[in-house]
Design a protein around this motif. Structure first.
Motif, mmCIF file in Angstrom:
data_model
loop_
_atom_site.group_PDB
_atom_site.id
_atom_site.type_symbol
_atom_site.label_atom_id
_atom_site.label_comp_id
_atom_site.label_asym_id
_atom_site.label_seq_id
_atom_site.Cartn_x
_atom_site.Cartn_y
_atom_site.Cartn_z
ATOM 1 N N VAL A 34 -4.260 4.258 -5.390
ATOM 2 C CA VAL A 34 -4.005 5.609 -4.893
ATOM 3 C C VAL A 34 -3.668 5.481 -3.420
ATOM 4 C CG1 VAL A 34 -4.961 7.889 -4.455
ATOM 5 C CG2 VAL A 34 -5.548 6.684 -6.561
ATOM 6 N N GLN A 35 -2.539 6.075 -3.022
ATOM 7 C CA GLN A 35 -2.071 5.936 -1.646
ATOM 8 C C GLN A 35 -2.123 7.279 -0.934
ATOM 9 O OE1 GLN A 35 1.353 3.500 -1.231
ATOM 10 N NE2 GLN A 35 1.917 4.316 0.758
ATOM 11 N N VAL A 56 -15.068 10.692 -3.205
ATOM 12 C CA VAL A 56 -14.530 11.301 -4.427
ATOM 13 C C VAL A 56 -14.556 10.288 -5.572
ATOM 14 C CG1 VAL A 56 -12.435 12.213 -5.505
ATOM 15 C CG2 VAL A 56 -13.108 13.000 -3.241
ATOM 16 N N LEU A 57 -14.103 9.065 -5.302
ATOM 17 C CA LEU A 57 -14.071 8.031 -6.338
ATOM 18 C C LEU A 57 -15.483 7.711 -6.842
ATOM 19 C CD1 LEU A 57 -11.391 5.549 -4.924
ATOM 20 C CD2 LEU A 57 -11.094 7.322 -6.656
ATOM 21 N N LYS A 58 -16.448 7.665 -5.913
ATOM 22 C CA LYS A 58 -17.831 7.397 -6.329
ATOM 23 C C LYS A 58 -18.379 8.535 -7.176
ATOM 24 C CE LYS A 58 -18.841 4.476 -2.320
ATOM 25 N NZ LYS A 58 -19.556 4.388 -1.017
ATOM 26 N N GLU A 59 -18.037 9.764 -6.809
ATOM 27 C CA GLU A 59 -18.490 10.927 -7.574
ATOM 28 C C GLU A 59 -17.909 10.922 -8.991
ATOM 29 O OE1 GLU A 59 -18.174 15.814 -7.390
ATOM 30 O OE2 GLU A 59 -17.663 14.610 -5.621
ATOM 31 N N LEU A 60 -16.663 10.477 -9.120
ATOM 32 C CA LEU A 60 -16.010 10.421 -10.427
ATOM 33 C C LEU A 60 -16.421 9.193 -11.227
ATOM 34 C CD1 LEU A 60 -12.364 11.467 -9.422
ATOM 35 C CD2 LEU A 60 -14.050 12.870 -10.618
ATOM 36 N N ASP A 63 -14.182 2.872 -10.621
ATOM 37 C CA ASP A 63 -14.367 1.579 -9.971
ATOM 38 C C ASP A 63 -13.146 1.261 -9.108
ATOM 39 O OD1 ASP A 63 -15.467 -0.790 -9.250
ATOM 40 O OD2 ASP A 63 -15.081 -1.820 -11.150
ATOM 41 N N TYR A 64 -13.385 0.918 -7.846
ATOM 42 C CA TYR A 64 -12.282 0.638 -6.919
ATOM 43 C C TYR A 64 -12.671 -0.526 -6.023
ATOM 44 C CZ TYR A 64 -14.988 2.955 -3.245
ATOM 45 O OH TYR A 64 -15.955 3.289 -2.327
ATOM 46 N N PHE A 65 -11.678 -1.066 -5.320
ATOM 47 C CA PHE A 65 -11.911 -2.198 -4.416
ATOM 48 C C PHE A 65 -10.731 -2.258 -3.443
ATOM 49 C CE2 PHE A 65 -9.085 -3.673 -7.626
ATOM 50 C CZ PHE A 65 -8.301 -4.655 -7.049
ATOM 51 N N LEU A 75 -4.818 3.030 1.422
ATOM 52 C CA LEU A 75 -4.628 2.528 0.062
ATOM 53 C C LEU A 75 -5.976 2.150 -0.532
ATOM 54 C CD1 LEU A 75 -2.125 1.796 -1.801
ATOM 55 C CD2 LEU A 75 -2.591 -0.562 -1.166
ATOM 56 N N LEU A 76 -6.243 2.683 -1.729
ATOM 57 C CA LEU A 76 -7.456 2.346 -2.455
ATOM 58 C C LEU A 76 -7.044 1.762 -3.805
ATOM 59 C CD1 LEU A 76 -7.988 5.333 -0.928
ATOM 60 C CD2 LEU A 76 -10.300 4.800 -1.669
ATOM 61 N N ARG A 77 -7.388 0.500 -4.030
ATOM 62 C CA ARG A 77 -7.016 -0.186 -5.269
ATOM 63 C C ARG A 77 -8.061 0.111 -6.348
ATOM 64 N NH1 ARG A 77 -3.400 -4.867 -4.099
ATOM 65 N NH2 ARG A 77 -2.933 -4.787 -1.858
ATOM 66 N N LEU A 78 -7.579 0.429 -7.547
ATOM 67 C CA LEU A 78 -8.452 0.760 -8.667
ATOM 68 C C LEU A 78 -8.462 -0.376 -9.689
ATOM 69 C CD1 LEU A 78 -7.302 4.460 -9.243
ATOM 70 C CD2 LEU A 78 -8.974 3.599 -7.598
ATOM 71 N N ARG A 79 -9.516 -0.413 -10.491
ATOM 72 C CA ARG A 79 -9.603 -1.436 -11.535
ATOM 73 C C ARG A 79 -8.723 -1.082 -12.735
ATOM 74 N NH1 ARG A 79 -11.773 -5.968 -9.258
ATOM 75 N NH2 ARG A 79 -13.657 -5.435 -8.071
ATOM 76 N N GLU A 80 -8.678 0.212 -13.091
ATOM 77 C CA GLU A 80 -7.970 0.653 -14.285
ATOM 78 C C GLU A 80 -6.857 1.616 -13.930
ATOM 79 O OE1 GLU A 80 -8.518 -0.594 -17.196
ATOM 80 O OE2 GLU A 80 -10.315 -1.737 -16.622
#
Length: 621
Positions: A34-35, A56-60, A63-65, A75-80
């Motif tokens: 997500v950019q 927001v990502l933690k609330e949902l 999983d991100y890194f 930029l937030l990289r996601l696993r899926e």
């Protein structure tokens, strides 16, 4: 005999090594991401904004890194990949309309390869998927502006002819002209017939007054709507080209909508910021004592310091020229202050209007009004309890420059007072790409998968693998040692093809895979011609070393003729074909060049290393 000079072997080795280096990034799969970027070039991304997105990502529970950001992008990289849309929507709600949040595919190529200029090959929508935007053109606003202009034209005619007892009012797309006598009404309708043939009108007597009710014909409304959508379509294509999106799809859908599809590996946040921005310029004179109250408007100044010092500026309602008259815009720097500026060139109509107006108003100040329509999203529930998204366009206008007219201006002049080089660059890009004829908003945004389905794509890749394996086995069994040399050259051919496509930013599509399959066949065909010629020479009693030399040299002309004609066909396909045909043509053209090199130069180099400069009694062919 049959040995290349040392420099030629070195050249081949360097070519192969470079090919492997630039093909190597394609083994690294990109990460779903997500950019985040600012809705304007002046807006910077801060740690606080990134923290909100992470919350927001933690609330949902997503999983991100690999969180990374600079002043312009986060930029937030996601696993899926399936989590991208949900994350994008919630982060957009959390950050608000000042930010653009979009899905993206983040490259994972190592830095040392990126530093060499090596990057993965671009994939078309049918292979990589991508982002789908559905945009709606605000055609009612176009018609409302046309009604307003027509109302003003009628009022000018009334003032010019000094007609008294005539009132003009426009409401809900209908212009009503009220006169005190039937003679005045007849005079007005005569003007309608002569100067406003696009209006349909009726004469009505009401309460002792003589009325004319007029509105645009359906054919004229359709014509104006078509113009607005077509102009916006052209502008969108120009904007996409400006930001370098590969293999885009920009086409009209229905009466007032436009579909934009972008490959998933592109910088979609930047694309959405530029594509979705409905911005224009208007050049207006500052209002003075002689300006009627009804013909003046107030706007804030874009520079915060000037706004604090001087407050809102009052300008005339009617612009001198607009951004639609701009033919070119380039970023420059003021030689005196070193501040960024935009150098503008206008068309002849705009240049003439600017010259006339500034010539007669030397000493007055002229404002450059920047008008931007931002898309605001509101989510509600319909009668069935399902979520319903409502998009609206909110105009935000501000004055970016307010300067005294020193002399008459012409077709070329400059805009100063910009915040930073990024703002100047973005404004120049929007003006170069063309003005939008009407505001436009996002109706739908979604990711799309491969258009032909994952199964078909897997089968396409499998066909290349199976075809290559069968060809390798056939060449090895039938031509033995020479087949071994041809197989090595064929493998190098695929590596070089992928390297060149990656290096020059060519886009691989599913038809492009078909081009690769055809390239494999053409490369083998060249080797078959050479080897058959060598066999003929051996059958005629020619010594082995002479047969090798004759086989490569005498087959060269035939191979060259066949490949040149095919290359010409590829150029024609690229010139007149659509997106999928172009993908095939690009792969075919590059494949022809690489196969000529590997089949003739590469294969002979390997054969020379095996048989060259020694006595040979028998060839294993």
């Amino acid at each position: 005999m049959n040995r290349y000079p040392f420099w030629k072997y070195c050249l081949i080795l360097v070519t192969v090594v470079v090919g492997f280096l630039y093909a190597l990034p394609n083994i690294y799969s990109p990460d779903p991401a997500v950019q985040i970027s600012g809705s304007s070039a002046a807006l910077e991304i801060t740690q606080r904004d990134i923290d909100k997105a992470e919350a927001v990502l933690k609330e949902l529970g997503i999983d991100y890194f690999g969180v990374e950001f600079d002043k312009s992008n986060g930029l937030l990289r996601l696993r899926e990949r399936d989590d991208q849309l949900a994350a994008q929507r919630k982060i957009q709600e959390a950050l608000g309309g000042d930010f653009v949040v979009a899905v993206n595919l983040a490259p994972t190529t190592p830095d040392w390869l990126l530093n060499l200029g090596a990057s993965p090959m671009k994939l078309g929508l049918d292979l990589a998927g991508g982002v789908h935007f559905l945009m709606e053109v605000d055609t009612p606003k176009v018609l409302a502006e046309e009604i307003e202009n027509t109302e003003e034209f009628i009022n000018k005619h009334i003032r010019k002819e000094r007609l008294r007892g005539v009132a003009v009012r426009a409401k809900a797309g209908v212009i009503t002209v009220t006169t005190e006598t039937d003679e005045l009404r007849t005079q007005i309708t005569g003007m309608f017939r002569k100067d406003l043939p696009e209006l349909q009108y009726e004469r009505v007597d009401e309460a002792g007054k003589y009325l004319i009710r007029a509105q645009f014909s359906e054919a004229y409304i359709r014509e104006k709507e078509d113009y607005a959508v077509t102009q916006n379509l052209t502008t969108l294509r120009n904007r996409v080209n400006e930001i370098g999106v590969a293999e885009p799809l920009v086409q009209r859908q229905g009466r007032n909508r436009i579909v934009v599809e972008l490959p998933g590996i592109q910088d979609t946040a930047r694309a959405k910021a530029i594509i979705g921005k409905t911005a224009n310029l208007e050049f207006r004179l500052e209002a003075n004592a002689s300006t009627l109250a009804s013909q003046r408007e107030k706007y804030p100044q874009r520079d915060e310091q000037k706004q604090r010092l001087y407050g809102d500026a009052s300008v005339e309602k009617r612009p001198i020229v607009t951004g639609q008259n701009v033919t070119n815009a380039q970023v420059g720097y003021d030689p005196d202050t070193s501040l960024p500026q935009v150098n503008i060139t206008m068309d002849s109509q705009g240049g003439s209007a600017m010259h006339r107006k500034t010539r007669d108003n030397v000493g007055r100040r002229m404002a450059v009004l920047f008008i931007e329509y931002k898309t605001h999203t509101k989510r509600t529930l319909d009668e069935n309890g399902d979520e319903k998204i409502i998009y609206s366009q909110i105009p935000e206008s501000s004055i970016i420059s307010l300067a005294t007219i020193q002399s008459a201006l012409g077709k070329s002049f400059r805009i100063t007072g910009l915040e930073n080089p990024q703002s100047a660059s973005e404004l120049a890009l929007l003006l170069r790409a063309g003005a939008l004829a009407a505001p436009m908003g996002f109706v739908e945004e979604r990711t799309i998968g491969p258009s032909l389905g994952a199964e078909n794509i897997a089968l396409g890749v499998k066909s290349v693998q199976l075809g290559l394996i069968m060809v390798l086995i056939f060449m090895l069994v039938y031509y033995r040692v020479f087949g071994f040399a041809a197989n090595i050259a064929l493998s190098l051919n695929l590596v070089l093809l992928i390297a060149i496509m990656s290096l020059f930013g060519a886009t691989l599509t599913l038809p492009g895979i078909a081009g690769i399959v055809l390239t494999v066949g053409m490369a083998v065909d060249a080797n078959v011609l050479i080897f058959s010629r060598i066999k003929e020479e051996l059958a005629n009693g020619v010594p082995p070393q002479s047969a090798i030399k004759a086989g490569f040299e005498r087959a060269f002309e035939t191979i060259l003729d066949a490949n040149v004609t095919t290359f010409i066909v590829a150029i024609i396909l690229y010139a007149i074909g659509s997106g999928s045909v172009k993908g095939f043509a690009v792969t075919l053209a590059i494949g022809i060049v690489t196969s000529m090199f590997t089949a003739i130069v590469g294969t002979r180099a390997i054969v020379n290393l095996i048989y060259g400069n020694r006595r040979v009694e028998k060839l294993w062919i």
